[in-house]
Design an enzyme around this catalytic site. Structure first.
Site, PDB file in Angstrom:
ATOM      1  N   LEU A  33       0.831  -1.207   0.000  1.00 57.07           N
ATOM      2  CA  LEU A  33       0.000   0.000   0.000  1.00 57.07           C
ATOM      3  C   LEU A  33       0.870   1.265   0.000  1.00 57.07           C
ATOM      4  O   LEU A  33       0.346   2.376  -0.051  1.00 57.07           O
ATOM      5  CB  LEU A  33      -0.897   0.003   1.255  1.00 57.07           C
ATOM      6  CG  LEU A  33      -1.921  -1.140   1.342  1.00 57.07           C
ATOM      7  CD1 LEU A  33      -2.609  -1.141   2.699  1.00 57.07           C
ATOM      8  CD2 LEU A  33      -2.954  -1.034   0.227  1.00 57.07           C
ATOM      9  N   LYS A  83      15.786  -5.637   4.113  1.00 59.04           N
ATOM     10  CA  LYS A  83      16.056  -4.640   5.160  1.00 59.04           C
ATOM     11  C   LYS A  83      17.472  -4.745   5.737  1.00 59.04           C
ATOM     12  O   LYS A  83      18.041  -3.748   6.154  1.00 59.04           O
ATOM     13  CB  LYS A  83      15.019  -4.748   6.278  1.00 59.04           C
ATOM     14  CG  LYS A  83      13.656  -4.200   5.887  1.00 59.04           C
ATOM     15  CD  LYS A  83      12.713  -4.206   7.070  1.00 59.04           C
ATOM     16  CE  LYS A  83      11.365  -3.622   6.691  1.00 59.04           C
ATOM     17  NZ  LYS A  83      10.433  -3.581   7.810  1.00 59.04           N
ATOM     18  N   GLY A 139       7.081 -11.613  19.547  1.00 56.61           N
ATOM     19  CA  GLY A 139       7.964 -11.641  18.379  1.00 56.61           C
ATOM     20  C   GLY A 139       9.276 -10.927  18.621  1.00 56.61           C
ATOM     21  O   GLY A 139       9.371 -10.031  19.482  1.00 56.61           O
ATOM     22  N   GLY A 141      11.315 -10.442  15.524  1.00 50.91           N
ATOM     23  CA  GLY A 141      11.763 -10.192  14.150  1.00 50.91           C
ATOM     24  C   GLY A 141      12.101  -8.719  13.960  1.00 50.91           C
ATOM     25  O   GLY A 141      12.144  -7.935  14.927  1.00 50.91           O
ATOM     26  N   GLY A 142      12.314  -8.330  12.697  1.00 47.74           N
ATOM     27  CA  GLY A 142      12.729  -6.954  12.390  1.00 47.74           C
ATOM     28  C   GLY A 142      11.789  -5.907  12.967  1.00 47.74           C
ATOM     29  O   GLY A 142      12.239  -4.935  13.598  1.00 47.74           O
ATOM     30  N   ILE A 236       0.303  -5.643  14.211  1.00 47.48           N
ATOM     31  CA  ILE A 236       0.891  -4.787  13.165  1.00 47.48           C
ATOM     32  C   ILE A 236       0.676  -5.348  11.753  1.00 47.48           C
ATOM     33  O   ILE A 236       1.043  -4.702  10.770  1.00 47.48           O
ATOM     34  CB  ILE A 236       2.375  -4.468  13.430  1.00 47.48           C
ATOM     35  CG1 ILE A 236       3.243  -5.713  13.314  1.00 47.48           C
ATOM     36  CG2 ILE A 236       2.555  -3.800  14.772  1.00 47.48           C
ATOM     37  CD1 ILE A 236       4.743  -5.374  13.275  1.00 47.48           C
ATOM     38  N   TYR A 238      -1.163  -5.703   8.459  1.00 45.87           N
ATOM     39  CA  TYR A 238      -2.121  -4.739   7.900  1.00 45.87           C
ATOM     40  C   TYR A 238      -2.936  -5.277   6.734  1.00 45.87           C
ATOM     41  O   TYR A 238      -3.827  -4.596   6.240  1.00 45.87           O
ATOM     42  CB  TYR A 238      -1.427  -3.426   7.508  1.00 45.87           C
ATOM     43  CG  TYR A 238      -0.323  -3.570   6.483  1.00 45.87           C
ATOM     44  CD1 TYR A 238      -0.608  -3.689   5.129  1.00 45.87           C
ATOM     45  CD2 TYR A 238       1.010  -3.585   6.883  1.00 45.87           C
ATOM     46  CE1 TYR A 238       0.404  -3.825   4.203  1.00 45.87           C
ATOM     47  CE2 TYR A 238       2.031  -3.723   5.958  1.00 45.87           C
ATOM     48  CZ  TYR A 238       1.719  -3.846   4.625  1.00 45.87           C
ATOM     49  OH  TYR A 238       2.723  -3.992   3.712  1.00 45.87           O
ATOM     50  N   GLN A 265       5.040   5.123   9.628  1.00 50.77           N
ATOM     51  CA  GLN A 265       6.430   4.872   9.192  1.00 50.77           C
ATOM     52  C   GLN A 265       6.653   5.453   7.799  1.00 50.77           C
ATOM     53  O   GLN A 265       7.724   5.958   7.480  1.00 50.77           O
ATOM     54  CB  GLN A 265       6.842   3.392   9.323  1.00 50.77           C
ATOM     55  CG  GLN A 265       6.001   2.368   8.572  1.00 50.77           C
ATOM     56  CD  GLN A 265       6.405   2.226   7.121  1.00 50.77           C
ATOM     57  OE1 GLN A 265       7.548   2.435   6.758  1.00 50.77           O
ATOM     58  NE2 GLN A 265       5.458   1.888   6.264  1.00 50.77           N
TER      59      GLN A 265
HETATM   60  P1  NAP Z   1      10.260 -11.318  10.634  1.00 50.02           P
HETATM   61  O1  NAP Z   1      11.501 -10.543  10.831  1.00 50.02           O
HETATM   62  O2  NAP Z   1      10.246 -12.462   9.681  1.00 50.02           O
HETATM   63  O3  NAP Z   1       9.821 -11.872  12.106  1.00 50.02           O
HETATM   64  C1  NAP Z   1       8.757 -12.771  12.245  1.00 50.02           C
HETATM   65  C2  NAP Z   1       8.481 -13.053  13.718  1.00 50.02           C
HETATM   66  O4  NAP Z   1       7.335 -13.909  13.775  1.00 50.02           O
HETATM   67  C3  NAP Z   1       9.606 -13.784  14.447  1.00 50.02           C
HETATM   68  O5  NAP Z   1       9.660 -13.394  15.793  1.00 50.02           O
HETATM   69  C4  NAP Z   1       9.155 -15.256  14.341  1.00 50.02           C
HETATM   70  O6  NAP Z   1       9.676 -16.113  15.339  1.00 50.02           O
HETATM   71  C5  NAP Z   1       7.667 -15.068  14.575  1.00 50.02           C
HETATM   72  N1  NAP Z   1       6.905 -16.227  14.108  1.00 50.02           N
HETATM   73  C6  NAP Z   1       6.729 -16.647  12.832  1.00 50.02           C
HETATM   74  N2  NAP Z   1       5.962 -17.768  12.814  1.00 50.02           N
HETATM   75  C7  NAP Z   1       5.670 -18.055  14.117  1.00 50.02           C
HETATM   76  C8  NAP Z   1       4.914 -19.080  14.765  1.00 50.02           C
HETATM   77  N3  NAP Z   1       4.304 -20.031  14.050  1.00 50.02           N
HETATM   78  N4  NAP Z   1       4.793 -19.054  16.111  1.00 50.02           N
HETATM   79  C9  NAP Z   1       5.388 -18.065  16.831  1.00 50.02           C
HETATM   80  N5  NAP Z   1       6.118 -17.057  16.287  1.00 50.02           N
HETATM   81  C10 NAP Z   1       6.262 -17.065  14.949  1.00 50.02           C
HETATM   82  O7  NAP Z   1       9.048 -10.380  10.186  1.00 50.02           O
HETATM   83  P2  NAP Z   1       8.898  -8.786  10.396  1.00 50.02           P
HETATM   84  O8  NAP Z   1       9.526  -8.078   9.261  1.00 50.02           O
HETATM   85  O9  NAP Z   1       9.299  -8.447  11.791  1.00 50.02           O
HETATM   86  O10 NAP Z   1       7.309  -8.631  10.220  1.00 50.02           O
HETATM   87  C11 NAP Z   1       6.427  -9.183  11.175  1.00 50.02           C
HETATM   88  C12 NAP Z   1       5.004  -8.780  10.791  1.00 50.02           C
HETATM   89  O11 NAP Z   1       4.885  -7.362  10.903  1.00 50.02           O
HETATM   90  C13 NAP Z   1       4.614  -9.107   9.348  1.00 50.02           C
HETATM   91  O12 NAP Z   1       3.278  -9.520   9.354  1.00 50.02           O
HETATM   92  C14 NAP Z   1       4.760  -7.774   8.624  1.00 50.02           C
HETATM   93  O13 NAP Z   1       3.898  -7.660   7.500  1.00 50.02           O
HETATM   94  C15 NAP Z   1       4.337  -6.816   9.719  1.00 50.02           C
HETATM   95  N6  NAP Z   1       4.887  -5.455   9.555  1.00 50.02           N
HETATM   96  C16 NAP Z   1       4.001  -4.425   9.558  1.00 50.02           C
HETATM   97  C17 NAP Z   1       4.462  -3.128   9.426  1.00 50.02           C
HETATM   98  C18 NAP Z   1       3.482  -1.993   9.401  1.00 50.02           C
HETATM   99  O14 NAP Z   1       3.867  -0.873   9.025  1.00 50.02           O
HETATM  100  N7  NAP Z   1       2.250  -2.217   9.811  1.00 50.02           N
HETATM  101  C19 NAP Z   1       5.850  -2.865   9.314  1.00 50.02           C
HETATM  102  C20 NAP Z   1       6.737  -3.948   9.349  1.00 50.02           C
HETATM  103  C21 NAP Z   1       6.238  -5.252   9.468  1.00 50.02           C
HETATM  104  P3  NAP Z   1      11.097 -16.870  15.083  1.00 50.02           P
HETATM  105  O15 NAP Z   1      12.115 -15.815  15.331  1.00 50.02           O
HETATM  106  O16 NAP Z   1      11.106 -17.937  16.094  1.00 50.02           O
HETATM  107  O17 NAP Z   1      11.084 -17.348  13.678  1.00 50.02           O
END
Ligand code: NAP
Length: 292
Positions: A33, A83, A139, A141-142, A236, A238, A265
């Site tokens: 988006l 990233k 979580g 992650g990033g 988060i 969307y 952001q």
């Molecule tokens: P990422 O770096 O891939 O991190 C994913 C996280 O989810 C990790 O902590 C991972 O745990 C956990 N996870 C995945 N599958 C799981 C499961 N089955 N059970 C428990 N934990 C699980 O992803 P990211 O970039 O941080 O993004 C995370 C989410 O935020 C995404 O949906 C993304 O679209 C959203 N996001 C939104 C915005 C916004 O502006 N709204 C901005 C950035 C991201 P492990 O470390 O154990 O794998």
């Protein structure tokens, strides 16, 4: 062909005025988006620029960056999986982005590339009016890292971060400790989770769980029922209302999806590129028109 005087002027402006290119490098990218919000902000601020999504092959990252520099683009955003991969190509990096090892915004000046992370500030600015004294983050992650690294700056007093167990546990614990001076909690320790859910003012899902249209959420309905009625559940994600938000809303809790974070952001990226405050209301209404 006969052109009216006004059309001539309009045509001249279109032909001679330089339009600056901005964009998103991601894979996948075409669901994003960001073009809607950025192009809305450019139009509102009367800046002659255009923002496009580029879904690029990971092996083509370097070529894509060189292409944007050659085209004299003003800057670009990065999303999964770039990233961290962008970092070796930068000339400068903002301290927070360096600490997170994550860059979602690059400003191009001549051949100089400077990287920033706007995810953390974007999240907390979107949560401006929400309670946050005790905050739970699911979580590591990033996105979760960006949120936790900025939490205390935005008034959080107590932070509890949960993640599932994995062979990377020790490394993740150290990252959480460095970024937020807190201990990493095991998501499978439901007693500990329950303790914090009862206490929390703000619960943030920053995992990818709930992104696909399955019915899975990290918290069971009986756990969600323990959350205080004054608390807010913020997911988060969307793309859609996640199962966590659906379950939370069904028992009367206040819920927020990832759109406000996305907009904030993006507004911070816009400010880095242009020096101008983006019109948040206009960006929000552009998104609402699209998804309602
Ligand atoms: P990422 O770096 O891939 O991190 C994913 C996280 O989810 C990790 O902590 C991972 O745990 C956990 N996870 C995945 N599958 C799981 C499961 N089955 N059970 C428990 N934990 C699980 O992803 P990211 O970039 O941080 O993004 C995370 C989410 O935020 C995404 O949906 C993304 O679209 C959203 N996001 C939104 C915005 C916004 O502006 N709204 C901005 C950035 C991201 P492990 O470390 O154990 O794998």
């Amino acid at each position: 062909m006969h052109l009216e005087a006004n059309s001539n002027i309009h045509l001249e402006v279109l032909i001679t005025k330089k339009e600056i290119l901005y964009g998103l490098l991601a894979n996948p990218a075409y669901h994003s988006l960001s073009p809607i919000i950025q192009n809305t902000a450019f139009k509102k601020a009367q800046i002659n620029a255009h923002y496009l999504s580029f879904e690029i092959d990971p092996k083509d990252l370097e070529k894509s960056i060189k292409g944007l520099v050659a085209l004299k683009a003003g800057g670009f955003n990065l999303s999964t999986p770039f990233k961290d991969k962008i970092i070796p190509y930068l000339d400068q990096i903002d301290p927070i982005a360096k600490q997170l090892e994550s860059v979602n915004t690059v400003k191009i000046e001549g051949s100089n590339l400077k990287g920033y992370s706007t995810d953390g500030d974007g999240f907390w600015q979107s949560a401006d009016l929400l309670p946050r004294e005790t905050t739970v983050i699911l979580g590591t992650g990033g996105a979760a890292r960006a949120i936790m690294a900025n939490a205390f700056k935005y008034g959080v007093k107590e932070l509890a971060v949960f993640n599932r167990q994995s062979p990377m546990w020790q490394e993740k614990s150290e990252i959480v400790s460095n970024l937020s001076q807190t201990k990493l909690h095991d998501l499978s320790d439901r007693e500990e989770l329950t303790y914090y859910l009862k206490k929390a003012d703000l619960i943030i899902n920053a995992t990818t769980v709930g992104m696909n249209s399955n019915n899975y959420s990290l918290l069971a309905k009986y756990e969600i029922a323990l959350i205080k009625k004054t608390a807010v559940v913020y997911d988060i994600i969307y793309e859609q209302k996640s199962p966590l938000l659906q379950k939370s809303a069904s028992i009367g809790l206040k819920t927020i999806d990832g759109i406000p974070m996305l907009i904030h952001q993006g507004a911070l990226s816009f400010k880095i590129w242009t020096g101008v405050d983006a019109d948040i209301e206009e960006m929000t209404s552009a998104i609402k028109k699209l998804i309602l």
